[in-house]
Write an enzyme that holds these catalytic residues in place. Structure first.
Site, mmCIF file in Angstrom:
data_model
loop_
_atom_site.group_PDB
_atom_site.id
_atom_site.type_symbol
_atom_site.label_atom_id
_atom_site.label_comp_id
_atom_site.label_asym_id
_atom_site.label_seq_id
_atom_site.Cartn_x
_atom_site.Cartn_y
_atom_site.Cartn_z
ATOM 1 N N CYS A 61 9.114 -44.116 3.975
ATOM 2 C CA CYS A 61 9.665 -43.198 2.976
ATOM 3 C C CYS A 61 11.104 -42.852 3.323
ATOM 4 O O CYS A 61 11.636 -43.267 4.354
ATOM 5 C CB CYS A 61 8.812 -41.925 2.887
ATOM 6 N N CYS B 215 11.873 -41.397 6.728
ATOM 7 C CA CYS B 215 11.987 -42.365 7.823
ATOM 8 C C CYS B 215 13.416 -42.875 7.934
ATOM 9 O O CYS B 215 13.960 -43.018 9.033
ATOM 10 C CB CYS B 215 11.035 -43.539 7.591
ATOM 11 N N ASP C 10 44.511 -62.315 -10.036
ATOM 12 C CA ASP C 10 44.114 -63.543 -9.346
ATOM 13 C C ASP C 10 45.098 -64.015 -8.285
ATOM 14 O O ASP C 10 44.757 -64.872 -7.480
ATOM 15 C CB ASP C 10 43.939 -64.674 -10.365
ATOM 16 N N ASP D 115 46.301 -58.474 -15.108
ATOM 17 C CA ASP D 115 47.482 -59.304 -14.893
ATOM 18 C C ASP D 115 47.478 -60.347 -16.013
ATOM 19 O O ASP D 115 46.439 -60.591 -16.630
ATOM 20 C CB ASP D 115 47.383 -59.978 -13.525
ATOM 21 N N ASP E 216 49.054 -59.910 -6.858
ATOM 22 C CA ASP E 216 48.147 -58.910 -7.419
ATOM 23 C C ASP E 216 47.413 -58.126 -6.334
ATOM 24 O O ASP E 216 46.728 -57.138 -6.637
ATOM 25 C CB ASP E 216 47.093 -59.585 -8.320
#
Length: 772
Positions: free
Chosen positions: A23, A26, A658, A458, A662
């Site tokens: 649970c 724990c 990409d 971009d 960036d």
């Protein structure tokens, strides 16, 4: 600020498989114990994956020669810490065999639970029939009373129930009682207290009936037996359902074949996947899976990469093209040379990223943790209060009646559902995202991304194909020949990796121009490039660069404006500080860009374009895509500032890019989304990676983030609402006025079903799809 001369601190990380957790309590106990270990910097424990991610940061690790020994000692120390907390642990090695071993362990645990449940059910059924049958069928009650006798009947029930508790139910006592002794009660402690209380009272009634008044002589053996049996059933269903939450990882691991055909001294030889080395030549036949990453050395084929990138159509591959391990050759045979093996492959990296995302704790989990820390002690306190209040205010003052209400409170409480509510949804959601080509490199991005209101893009390589072509080259000075100028421009652009530079060099190559040597080449970030070619000082770039260097471009401004309004990017070529030519480069918009932007707008998001391109060109591209807000002529270092400007409105934002330029913006945004076809720097700076270059991945990422968070909130509502509603009913608050009470048996059934409900709800994410 740390001095650059300070010795570096080497951070070691590893994962442990934790067994014995049942649970949320724990989880918190194990985390608290690990964080108290001086060798451990941080520890995160996940109930759904049953793993702990541990980060070490010690002085010993700063010495390279001591890394192996100190790290090994730290692992041993961490395992001992978990053991002292009452659980068991073992280190997880970073390979697929470890994952398979863990799956085998989980299967063995499920089989053990199944045997325990069947044995408990076999012993409990007669107890249930003897107890409840007598209540429900008057004739059976009379027959048992006169033929068997109450004492014998109770004795039979007691013997069978004792068998349930010391046999299949002993696990609750083995784990629960030590937890009580350590003053760290958890789910097992609640079950042990509840079942033992009902059993002990019933034993007294059966063996020492004279100790109690006649009106209090009732037995509750069936409650103790049914509690254990139903909770074992719940855990069996839970562990089976939890196994399904890791299906995405198992699927990814299963993509890699176990063997491959390698050329050894010119002869094809079958070897296991572990024996393949970098540089080996591997033969792939039609229909076969590619075992590792590499480059095609002979032949060509269409390769299906959909299982890794989400791309629906096979991709054409030829000599020198990269192939990814786990993808499938669809038609003709080819040979390739292995470039990455083992844990260095793209597939291994994907598995690692998905595992890391699944282990993450979202910010929303902090509230759950704070409540759970006090939940079990609070339940025990409520159960004691229930017992005392019923003994005090019940007109009959029957201890048995008060006890049953208290036991119902202990059993109905379910920290299991609380602990599973968030991690199961994360596991299934991030796994499903990976199947659709979206990787969450940081688990908390699942929560952050769903809050995004603005998505900034971009342009080049993100909204466009990133493969611009030179469409116009207009010479404006009679002193120069067009072919000579193009050759000069291409000569210095060969030193640049920018897509526009490639467009210029490609145009020169098509015209078969002989390029002179370029000297003193200097790239000017975000603006252009300068060099010496044929004893002339050349400068090529955007209008801002020309203006900064004092080059008059007024005579070509109209022509440049025409290019920009047509969606082309105008560039200028100056020779010896005099404008010599104006160029135009066009970059095709990605086929799915318009659809993706439309979908984002329909989802209530605001798209923005941030580019270093010419303002008119940017405006033309934005208008084509339906983007109303475009920021143009922004240098790479200015993209982060532009994002901060957008953030001033109080809106959360994501940035999609990409390229290397960036990376600052990806790191600045609330959530950075990198196109997987981009540079490594961009990918490392992002929280989310799209395996393909399709912008539909942005829509998928945001949609699955929203679906996962919605699923988590549903789970948390159920987990907390269940306890808030049923604990008072179990305590008997409705009984005095409405005669409604909750027996421990029904409490056990409800408790067991709550965890199964939470996991089943999370599993719905496996069917997630983007609506058309």
């Amino acid at each position: 600020m740390t001095s650059p001369l300070a010795p570096p601190v080497v951070t070691q990380e590893f994962d442990l498989a934790i067994s014995g957790m049942t649970c949320a309590s724990c989880v918190l106990r194990v985390e608290k114990a690990l964080r108290a270990n001086p060798a451990i910097k941080s520890a995160t424990v996940n109930l759904a994956t049953e793993r702990a991610h541990i980060v070490l940061n010690s002085a010993d690790n700063a010495r390279p020669e001591s890394d192996d020994s100190s790290n090994a000692q730290a692992v041993i120390s961490a395992i001992e810490t978990v053991t002292r907390a009452g659980y068991s642990a073992k280190k997880i090695l970073p390979n697929s065999q470890t994952a398979k071993n863990l799956n085998a362990t989980r299967l063995a645990e499920a089989q053990s639970l199944q045997r325990s449940f069947f044995l408990a059910a076999l012993l409990t059924l007669p107890v249930f029939v003897l107890a409840m049958g007598a209540h429900l069928v008057p004739a059976m009650h009379r027959w048992l009373h006169h033929s068997v006798g109450d004492q014998i009947n109770w004795l039979i029930q007691g013997i069978l129930t004792t068998g349930v508790l010391i046999g299949p139910g002993r696990v609750f006592f083995i784990k629960g009682i030590p937890a009580l002794v350590r003053l760290a009660p958890e789910m097992n402690a609640l079950v042990a207290l509840g079942a033992a209380s009902a059993w002990a009272y019933s034993v007294v009634v059966t063996v020492f009936p004279a100790w109690l008044p006649e009106e209090a002589r009732f037995v509750y053996f069936e409650a103790a037996a049914v509690i254990v049996t139903l909770i074992l059933l719940g855990r069996l269903l839970e562990i089976r359902a939890k196994g399904k939450t890791g299906a995405a990882i198992e699927h990814l691991i299963g993509l890699q074949p176990r063997s491959a055909m390698v050329l050894k001294e010119g002869q094809p030889t079958s070897v296991s996947i572990e024996q393949i080395q970098v540089g080996d030549t591997i033969i792939i036949k039609p229909g076969e899976k590619i075992p590792v990453d590499g480059k095609i050395s002979e032949g060509q084929a269409y390769v299906n990469e959909s299982m890794l990138t989400g791309e629906p159509l096979p991709v054409f591959k030829q000599v020198h093209d990269k192939v990814i391990g786990g993808s499938i050759n669809t038609n003709t045979s080819f040979n390739f040379i292995a470039t990455h093996t083992g844990n260095d492959t793209v597939l291994a990296g994907i598995v690692n990223l998905v595992e890391k995302a699944q282990e993450a704790k979202l910010p929303i989990q902090a509230l759950v943790d704070r409540i759970t820390l006090w939940f079990v002690p609070a339940v025990i306190a409520i159960a004691l209060a229930t017992l005392i209040l019923w003994l005090t205010f019940d007109p009959q003052h029957q201890f048995g009646n008060a006890l049953i209400h208290a036991v119902a409170v202990l059993i109905i409480a379910c920290p299991c559902a609380m602990g599973l509510a968030t991690p199961t949804s994360i596991m299934v959601g991030s796994g499903r995202a990976a199947e659709l080509g979206v990787l969450f490199r940081q688990g908390d991005a699942l929560q952050s991304l769903c809050k995004a209101e603005v998505v900034a893009f971009d342009k080049t390589g993100t909204l466009t194909m990133g493969k611009p072509v030179l469409t116009d080259f207009v010479v404006v000075s009679a002193d120069y020949d067009r072919r000579a100028l193009l050759a000069w421009a291409a000569a210095m652009q060969t030193y640049s990796e920018h897509p526009i530079a490639f467009a210029i060099t490609q145009a020169a190559s098509v015209e078969k121009l002989l390029l002179p040597a370029a000297q003193d080449v200097q790239a000017i970030s975000g603006s252009g490039i300068q060099a010496k070619v044929a004893k002339h000082a050349l400068l090529c770039g955007a209008a801002a660069l020309m203006q900064a260097r004092g080059v008059d471009i007024s005579q070509v401004s109209v022509r440049a404006s025409d290019f920009a309004q047509a969606g082309k990017t105008p560039l200028y070529l100056a020779v010896d500080q005099q404008i010599a030519a104006v160029l135009a480069v066009a970059d095709e918009i990605k086929p799915d860009a318009k659809r993706a932007i439309d979908q984002l707008i329909s989802m209530g998001l605001t798209p923005v374009m941030i580019t270093g391109d010419n303002a008119l060109t940017a405006k033309a591209v934005a208008a084509t895509l339906g983007i109303k807000d475009s920021r143009a002529e922004i240098l790479p270092e200015g993209k982060a500032a532009a994002l901060n400007d957008l953030r001033r409105s109080g809106r959360s934002l994501a940035f999609v890019g990409d390229g290397i330029n960036d990376a600052p913006a990806l790191a600045t945004a609330d959530v950075g989304i990198a196109i997987g076809t981009g540079t490594d720097v961009a990918i490392e700076s992002a929280a989310v990676v799209l395996m393909s270059g399709h912008l539909s991945g942005v829509v998928t990422a945001i949609a699955i983030s929203r679906a996962t968070m919605r699923n988590i909130k549903q789970n948390l509502f159920w987990a907390f609402g269940y306890n808030v509603a049923l604990i008072p009913i179990a305590a008997g608050v409705l009984y005095p006025h409405f005669g409604i009470a909750l027996s421990p048996m029904f409490a056990a059934a409800a408790m067991a079903s709550s965890s199964v409900f939470v996991i089943t709800n999370a599993l719905r994410l496996k069917r997630f799809r983007i609506a058309d």
